[in-house]
Design a protein around this motif. Structure first.
Motif, PDB file in Angstrom:
ATOM      1  N   SER A 651       0.823  -1.220   0.000  1.00 32.33           N
ATOM      2  CA  SER A 651       0.000   0.000   0.000  1.00 32.33           C
ATOM      3  C   SER A 651       0.852   1.262   0.000  1.00 32.33           C
ATOM      4  O   SER A 651       0.336   2.357   0.209  1.00 32.33           O
ATOM      5  N   ALA A 652       2.161   1.103  -0.230  1.00 37.94           N
ATOM      6  CA  ALA A 652       3.063   2.263  -0.204  1.00 37.94           C
ATOM      7  C   ALA A 652       2.879   3.116  -1.445  1.00 37.94           C
ATOM      8  O   ALA A 652       2.508   2.630  -2.519  1.00 37.94           O
ATOM      9  N   SER A 653       3.139   4.396  -1.300  1.00 34.58           N
ATOM     10  CA  SER A 653       3.058   5.344  -2.410  1.00 34.58           C
ATOM     11  C   SER A 653       4.412   6.001  -2.632  1.00 34.58           C
ATOM     12  O   SER A 653       5.198   6.161  -1.698  1.00 34.58           O
ATOM     13  N   ILE A 654       4.669   6.383  -3.883  1.00 35.30           N
ATOM     14  CA  ILE A 654       5.877   7.125  -4.215  1.00 35.30           C
ATOM     15  C   ILE A 654       5.526   8.606  -4.126  1.00 35.30           C
ATOM     16  O   ILE A 654       4.817   9.145  -4.979  1.00 35.30           O
ATOM     17  N   ALA A 655       5.994   9.263  -3.068  1.00 29.92           N
ATOM     18  CA  ALA A 655       5.603  10.650  -2.817  1.00 29.92           C
ATOM     19  C   ALA A 655       6.396  11.623  -3.669  1.00 29.92           C
ATOM     20  O   ALA A 655       5.870  12.668  -4.063  1.00 29.92           O
ATOM     21  N   SER A 656       7.667  11.318  -3.930  1.00 32.82           N
ATOM     22  CA  SER A 656       8.478  12.229  -4.743  1.00 32.82           C
ATOM     23  C   SER A 656       9.642  11.457  -5.344  1.00 32.82           C
ATOM     24  O   SER A 656      10.093  10.443  -4.803  1.00 32.82           O
ATOM     25  N   ALA A 657      10.118  11.948  -6.486  1.00 29.89           N
ATOM     26  CA  ALA A 657      11.266  11.347  -7.165  1.00 29.89           C
ATOM     27  C   ALA A 657      12.037  12.489  -7.825  1.00 29.89           C
ATOM     28  O   ALA A 657      11.616  13.014  -8.853  1.00 29.89           O
ATOM     29  N   GLY A 658      13.117  12.888  -7.215  1.00 28.38           N
ATOM     30  CA  GLY A 658      13.839  14.070  -7.632  1.00 28.38           C
ATOM     31  C   GLY A 658      14.349  14.002  -9.061  1.00 28.38           C
ATOM     32  O   GLY A 658      15.016  13.052  -9.449  1.00 28.38           O
ATOM     33  N   GLY A 659      14.022  15.021  -9.869  1.00 28.40           N
ATOM     34  CA  GLY A 659      14.566  15.144 -11.207  1.00 28.40           C
ATOM     35  C   GLY A 659      14.045  14.153 -12.225  1.00 28.40           C
ATOM     36  O   GLY A 659      14.659  13.979 -13.279  1.00 28.40           O
ATOM     37  N   GLY A 660      12.935  13.486 -11.932  1.00 23.48           N
ATOM     38  CA  GLY A 660      12.410  12.507 -12.878  1.00 23.48           C
ATOM     39  C   GLY A 660      11.137  11.894 -12.365  1.00 23.48           C
ATOM     40  O   GLY A 660      10.407  12.491 -11.569  1.00 23.48           O
ATOM     41  N   SER A 661      10.854  10.664 -12.813  1.00 28.46           N
ATOM     42  CA  SER A 661       9.642   9.960 -12.390  1.00 28.46           C
ATOM     43  C   SER A 661      10.017   8.572 -11.898  1.00 28.46           C
ATOM     44  O   SER A 661      10.998   7.978 -12.342  1.00 28.46           O
ATOM     45  N   ALA A 662       9.216   8.069 -10.959  1.00 29.35           N
ATOM     46  CA  ALA A 662       9.430   6.723 -10.428  1.00 29.35           C
ATOM     47  C   ALA A 662       8.098   6.000 -10.401  1.00 29.35           C
ATOM     48  O   ALA A 662       7.073   6.579 -10.022  1.00 29.35           O
ATOM     49  N   THR A 663       8.101   4.741 -10.817  1.00 29.39           N
ATOM     50  CA  THR A 663       6.873   3.941 -10.861  1.00 29.39           C
ATOM     51  C   THR A 663       7.148   2.561 -10.299  1.00 29.39           C
ATOM     52  O   THR A 663       8.291   2.067 -10.316  1.00 29.39           O
ATOM     53  N   THR A 687      25.543  13.819  -8.469  1.00 26.13           N
ATOM     54  CA  THR A 687      24.252  14.411  -8.089  1.00 26.13           C
ATOM     55  C   THR A 687      23.371  13.349  -7.438  1.00 26.13           C
ATOM     56  O   THR A 687      23.110  12.304  -8.034  1.00 26.13           O
ATOM     57  N   GLN A 688      22.918  13.609  -6.234  1.00 29.58           N
ATOM     58  CA  GLN A 688      22.104  12.622  -5.516  1.00 29.58           C
ATOM     59  C   GLN A 688      20.643  12.695  -5.959  1.00 29.58           C
ATOM     60  O   GLN A 688      20.080  13.767  -6.125  1.00 29.58           O
ATOM     61  N   VAL A 689      20.043  11.534  -6.166  1.00 33.49           N
ATOM     62  CA  VAL A 689      18.622  11.413  -6.507  1.00 33.49           C
ATOM     63  C   VAL A 689      17.920  10.746  -5.320  1.00 33.49           C
ATOM     64  O   VAL A 689      18.374   9.703  -4.834  1.00 33.49           O
ATOM     65  N   SER A 690      16.817  11.351  -4.872  1.00 36.92           N
ATOM     66  CA  SER A 690      16.076  10.818  -3.727  1.00 36.92           C
ATOM     67  C   SER A 690      14.665  10.437  -4.145  1.00 36.92           C
ATOM     68  O   SER A 690      13.995  11.203  -4.853  1.00 36.92           O
ATOM     69  N   ILE A 691      14.233   9.267  -3.698  1.00 30.92           N
ATOM     70  CA  ILE A 691      12.868   8.784  -3.940  1.00 30.92           C
ATOM     71  C   ILE A 691      12.245   8.535  -2.569  1.00 30.92           C
ATOM     72  O   ILE A 691      12.766   7.735  -1.779  1.00 30.92           O
ATOM     73  N   ARG A 692      11.152   9.225  -2.266  1.00 27.72           N
ATOM     74  CA  ARG A 692      10.531   9.113  -0.940  1.00 27.72           C
ATOM     75  C   ARG A 692       9.262   8.289  -1.023  1.00 27.72           C
ATOM     76  O   ARG A 692       8.373   8.574  -1.837  1.00 27.72           O
ATOM     77  N   LEU A 693       9.182   7.256  -0.186  1.00 29.91           N
ATOM     78  CA  LEU A 693       8.026   6.363  -0.114  1.00 29.91           C
ATOM     79  C   LEU A 693       7.245   6.663   1.153  1.00 29.91           C
ATOM     80  O   LEU A 693       7.827   6.907   2.210  1.00 29.91           O
ATOM     81  N   THR A 694       5.931   6.619   1.063  1.00 27.17           N
ATOM     82  CA  THR A 694       5.078   6.757   2.242  1.00 27.17           C
ATOM     83  C   THR A 694       4.269   5.479   2.437  1.00 27.17           C
ATOM     84  O   THR A 694       4.117   4.672   1.523  1.00 27.17           O
ATOM     85  N   ASP A 695       3.761   5.297   3.667  1.00 28.31           N
ATOM     86  CA  ASP A 695       2.893   4.167   4.025  1.00 28.31           C
ATOM     87  C   ASP A 695       3.587   2.823   3.845  1.00 28.31           C
ATOM     88  O   ASP A 695       2.971   1.826   3.434  1.00 28.31           O
ATOM     89  N   VAL A 696       4.870   2.778   4.152  1.00 28.69           N
ATOM     90  CA  VAL A 696       5.597   1.509   4.192  1.00 28.69           C
ATOM     91  C   VAL A 696       5.340   0.876   5.554  1.00 28.69           C
ATOM     92  O   VAL A 696       5.540   1.517   6.591  1.00 28.69           O
ATOM     93  N   ILE A 697       4.890  -0.374   5.567  1.00 33.34           N
ATOM     94  CA  ILE A 697       4.501  -1.028   6.815  1.00 33.34           C
ATOM     95  C   ILE A 697       5.612  -1.988   7.251  1.00 33.34           C
ATOM     96  O   ILE A 697       6.054  -2.843   6.485  1.00 33.34           O
ATOM     97  N   ALA A 698       6.053  -1.824   8.500  1.00 30.76           N
ATOM     98  CA  ALA A 698       7.051  -2.730   9.077  1.00 30.76           C
ATOM     99  C   ALA A 698       6.406  -3.549  10.172  1.00 30.76           C
ATOM    100  O   ALA A 698       5.612  -3.034  10.964  1.00 30.76           O
ATOM    101  N   GLY A 699       6.753  -4.843  10.229  1.00 29.14           N
ATOM    102  CA  GLY A 699       6.181  -5.741  11.223  1.00 29.14           C
ATOM    103  C   GLY A 699       6.927  -5.714  12.539  1.00 29.14           C
ATOM    104  O   GLY A 699       7.800  -4.871  12.785  1.00 29.14           O
TER     105      GLY A 699
END
Length: 1019
Positions: A651-663, A687-699
């Protein structure tokens, strides 16, 4: 009735009068003696606090040398007396803080007879260089404490000036071995009140730059400065650097003398030993108003000597514009011109300097360019020609002007039979010598650089010289650790296919232990320099060859220690001199080493805390340009497991992907969970690229199989680099410091518990970033019940809420923008406890763009000894090498702490030394207490063997209010060896009892009350 002569009432009247008289006398005595004594003590304690604050202000100023940041320091100018029901206090005492001489041109420090080489010598030519600077003065205006000193800061020293003498509050940073560090104070400040004022310390001119200077051959290098101190007092501050007889190899000050006066100031001149190279580092710092900026003062050449090119060839010239403090100036326009009748051309005749003060000109030639030496002129003054490339009228160009630079490039004719071709850079890789089968340097830092070149000539070339100039001038040494010969065994090794070349240097400093070494920057002749060498390298036509440079270090001359530099991403200017058919060529390359070609210089997947839906950040940095449209695949197969639940990205979402797109390529499949990132434009190397995920569930922690691998793969090269992360309460780089959780009392309801943390030094918590706090380990019937608790932010701003409040307990804190040094405090109310059967409990904290931090708290009976209560807050601080906790005074009398003793055992290092801050610090009470030592750690470090350590100043805890609590700091623990102190690394600490197998014991000695003893065990 006869009343005549009855005097029975007279004795009552007389007694009443006498009693009233006694009361008047008693009150008068109280007003005349007791109140002044109490108020004088308040004034004295205030003065002690101001001394500490003035030292903090001094530290903020001197830290600007070498690239410090802006700082704000609060100074309590005055104080207040306690309210009195009957007696009368005088008006509240005040104080003033002001600058003196900082905007007066006649108040300066002067550096004389200092000569630099090359273009830098146009400015540093031995003539006196004057810099306006002055003094910060704190002057109290007390009602009763008449002998209070005036406190001064000047020339890196804070000191108290009494009527008859001056006593230093700090050491000096002006001279350390062969390093001279000068800070000029600028601006106008004048504040007077009984309250608190804040002084903003702003860097005007600063960098990591050093300039090498020596004497002019006649007179020694000297620094003259205006000071209220006498020459004898200045000499005392320079004691470890003073060597008039020239017998101490580590001391270079030969004399300290008075050479004049300026009002209340002595003009004191410090002279240095002749024939020695000194590293000069300078800064300008502003306080208050009327702070003046610095303009460009001179231009210097960063690359090495003159070059030879053929017609239709090109070469680069790299310049740096600096101010009078030798620091880079950004945004300065530099103009270029060719002084010849048939000139070459510049790609740009005017260019502006970058943030490092640097500018690169490319000089091009063609068939019409004269085959003669060409004088290339550069200036930051007004235009040197109307059109520099077409009508060069440069007869009046003054090459000796500091703002002018001249380089000579010789152009050779193509018709002379000179071969066509060049030597091109193929790759620049950062490696540890172990990576290349070297001898090993006892670490895995990629401090070596492999430069691969290709000989594109159709003839053999001979490589004769290599010049190395790091952009970061603190990278100042090249050293290996081997007596062998081969790639990575010598400082320089060139593997020519016809003939190899190598140069190995002798040990030049004790700081390198067994390593050989040589200082940088330098140009090295491959068949002449070094203790051993071979012939020049020879490379056949069309062949690729590699130059091995091992390894790069930062050398601290003052302490005699050297630290290996991670060369990934560092910038180097490397000039290669080679010959083709006896014609000499030189080419300069700007390189930024990566760890592998066409791969990633870094990758990262941040860690998670258990039992929470949270954010995770995936980052990567390409080592070479990642072209637009080229995918990077991030493989999350390993952590994705839902039965048992480890990590679920379903159920995680890709909130941001710097300088491009992430799917998501696939998301909820246990066997295949992937993300593909596609840049919208080229991503430059580094150049650092950051991809931020939300709603990642850890047990739950018990279901994890840490660590989890996360491969990053480039589609254009197929190269894969794998990172890993863990789901746990405390692993990796958390980017959080000062993490603490309050202890709780057992079997008690409606308690308040605070959770504190701050961004790691040098980082921030940007607006909107989240921190997750996992309290699940403590939740239980016999432990802690957070089911009815409420959460608020008690300090530091932002917001907080419970995400889980059942069998799992998780908090989510959202920042509104916290900076380095801000303490975030979350307050939980309505917390109840059972017996604490499973105490202590582990708490995990996780930043969305970093790993996790862990700490513990206990449910136990309050610990009160001799009226001192242990309040918790146990931490090893950001360095992980100290012990820090909180105490409070629960007694009805003031508590005075006059000494401590520390005992370390079970392998914990038994010495305590803190280079700069205090080793023992008890702060936050009515009066702070401390013990501070400086100098050589071998002779000055405190012993953690149980011996008594007297405090330089006693700590005082009041009976009520904020002054009744204090933070106790002891650190850093470690081992001293010579001038080096190696810190011990605690894995964590838990408070235990004397019957446990404790590792550290802290004994606090109270005046007239007995001792308080605490025991701590490493986790």
């Amino acid at each position: 009735m006869d009343l005549v002569g009855d005097r029975r009432a007279q004795s009552v009247q007389v007694g009443a009068v006498l009693l009233f008289a006694v009361l008047v006398v008693a009150f008068s005595s109280y007003q005349a003696f007791v109140v002044p004594q109490q108020n004088e003590e308040i004034e004295f304690n205030h003065n002690q606090r101001v001394h500490t604050q003035m030292q903090d202000l001094r530290n903020a100023i001197v830290s600007q040398v070498g690239g410090g940041s802006s700082a704000s320091v609060s100074v309590t100018l005055g104080t207040n007396y306690p309210s009195r029901a009957v007696a009368v206090n005088p008006g509240p005492p005040s104080g003033s803080l002001r600058t003196n001489g900082t905007v007066d041109a006649s108040k300066d420090l002067t550096l004389s007879n200092a000569v630099a080489s090359g273009e830098t010598g146009d400015l540093w030519d031995g003539s006196p260089r004057r810099y306006n600077t002055g003094t910060l003065v704190y002057e109290p205006n007390y009602n009763l404490y008449g002998s209070a000193p005036t406190t001064y800061y000047e020339h890196s020293v804070a000191y108290n000036q009494f009527r008859s003498d001056a006593l230093p509050l700090s050491g000096q940073t002006l001279v350390e071995g062969r390093r001279i560090s000068l800070v000029a104070l600028n601006g106008s400040l004048g504040r007077s009140s009984s309250g608190t004022t804040t002084v903003d310390v702003e860097p005007v001119s600063q960098s990591t730059r050093t300039v090498t200077v020596t004497d002019d051959g006649t007179n020694p290098v000297s620094v003259s400065l205006l000071t209220r101190l006498s020459p004898t007092q200045v000499q005392g501050l320079l004691d470890e650097e003073y060597d008039p007889g020239g017998t101490d190899p580590d001391a270079y000050v030969t004399s300290v003398s008075k050479t004049g006066e300026n009002g209340p100031f002595n003009n004191v001149t410090i002279a240095f030993e002749s024939g020695v190279d000194y590293r000069l580092q300078m800064a300008k710092v502003g306080v208050g108003s009327r702070v003046t900026d610095e303009d460009d003062a001179y231009v210097t050449v960063v690359d090495s000597g003159d070059a030879t090119v053929t017609q239709s060839g090109e070469t680069e010239i790299v310049l740096e514009v600096r101010d009078a403090y030798n620091n880079p100036v950004e945004g300065v326009t530099v103009e270029a011109s060719d002084n010849s009748s048939s000139p070459g051309s510049f790609a740009d005749t005017t260019r502006s300097t970058d943030q490092d003060g640097r500018v690169t000109f490319t000089y091009n030639t063609d068939g019409s360019t004269a085959t003669t030496p060409h004088q290339l002129n550069f200036t930051t003054t007004e235009a040197i020609t109307g059109d520099a490339a077409v009508t060069p009228n440069l007869g009046s160009f003054d090459a000796g002007d500091p703002k002018n630079v001249t380089r000579t490039v010789t152009v050779e004719s193509e018709s002379t039979g000179l071969p066509a071709g060049s030597v091109s850079l193929v790759s620049a890789l950062a490696k540890d010598d172990d990576d290349a089968d070297g001898d090993g340097d006892a670490n895995t830092v990629p401090g070596g650089v492999d430069l691969s070149f290709q000989n594109t000539y159709n003839k053999e070339i001979t490589v004769t010289d290599i010049d190395i100039r790091p952009a970061d001038t603190t990278i100042d040494a090249l050293a290996d650790e081997s007596a062998g010969i081969g790639p990575t065994d010598n400082e320089y090794y060139v593997d020519g296919d016809v003939q190899d070349a190598y140069v190995d240097f002798s040990q030049f400093s004790s700081g390198f232990s067994g390593r050989d070494g040589v200082s940088l920057p330098r140009e090295t002749d491959l068949d002449i320099d070094g203790r051993i060498n071979a012939d020049n390298a020879r490379v056949s036509a069309g062949t690729t060859f590699t130059a091995y440079l091992y390894e790069f270090y930062r050398y601290d001359e003052g302490s005699g220690t050297a630290s290996n530099v991670d060369m990934r991403g560092e910038q180097l200017l490397v000039s290669l001199t080679y010959t083709v058919d006896s014609v000499v060529y030189e080419r300069t390359y700007t390189v930024s080493p990566a760890d592998t070609s066409g791969s990633f210089s870094s990758t990262r997947a941040t860690g998670l805390v258990p039992n929470a839906k949270q954010e995770q950040t995936l980052t990567f940095t390409p080592s070479t340009t990642l072209p637009a449209g080229t995918t990077v695949t991030i493989n999350l197969d390993d952590p994705q497991t839902v039965s048992p639940l480890q990590v679920d990205y379903g159920s995680a979402s890709i909130a941001s992907a710097g300088g491009g797109s992430a799917t998501w390529v696939s998301q909820s499949d246990d066997d295949r969970t992937r993300i593909e990132y596609t840049p919208s434009s080229d991503v430059a190397a580094g150049t650092q690229v950051s991809i931020r995920l939300t709603d990642v569930i850890a047990g739950d922690q018990s279901d994890q199989s840490n660590p989890y691998s996360v491969p990053f793969t480039r589609a254009d090269t197929g190269n894969t680099v794998t990172d890993d992360f863990s789901v746990t309460r405390g692993a990796g780089t958390s980017a959080l410091d000062s993490v603490s959780v309050d202890d709780l009392d057992p079997n008690t309801g409606s308690q308040t518990q605070q959770i504190s943390f701050s961004p790691t030094s040098g980082t921030t918590l940007p607006n909107g970033e989240t921190v997750y706090v996992d309290l699940s380990n403590a939740q239980g019937a016999d432990d802690v019940n957070y089911g009815s608790a409420s959460a608020t932010v008690a300090g530091g701003g932002g917001s907080v809420q419970f995400l889980e409040q059942g069998s799992d307990v998780v908090l989510q804190y959202t920042s509104d923008g916290a900076t380095d040094g801000d303490i975030i405090t979350l307050e939980l109310t309505g917390v109840s406890t059972g017996s604490g059967a499973n105490s202590p409990y582990t708490v995990g904290l996780s930043r969305s763009d970093a790993d996790t931090a862990g700490t513990t708290f206990a449910v136990s009976s309050p610990s009160v000894q001799n009226g001192i209560r242990y309040e918790g807050g146990l931490t090893t601080t950001g360095s992980n090498s100290a012990v820090q906790f909180e105490i409070s005074n629960s007694d009805s009398n003031f508590a005075r702490i006059q000494a401590v003793s520390i005992t370390a055992r079970n392998g914990v290092s038994g010495e305590i030394y803190n280079d700069g801050p205090r080793e023992i610090d008890i702060s936050g009470g009515d009066s702070d207490g401390y013990r501070d030592v400086d100098g050589n750690p071998t002779s000055r470090a405190l012993s953690a063997d149980g011996s008594r350590i007297d405090l330089d100043q006693n700590a005082v805890l009041s009976t009520t209010g904020g002054g009744s609590s204090a933070v106790v700091f002891v650190g850093q623990f470690g081992t001293a060896s010579g001038n080096t102190f190696t810190q011990y690394d605690f894995t964590g600490l838990t408070k235990v009892t004397s019957s446990d197998n404790w590792d550290v014991r802290v004994t606090i000695e109270l005046q007239n009350r007995g001792d308080v003893v605490y025991y701590f065990q490493e986790t």
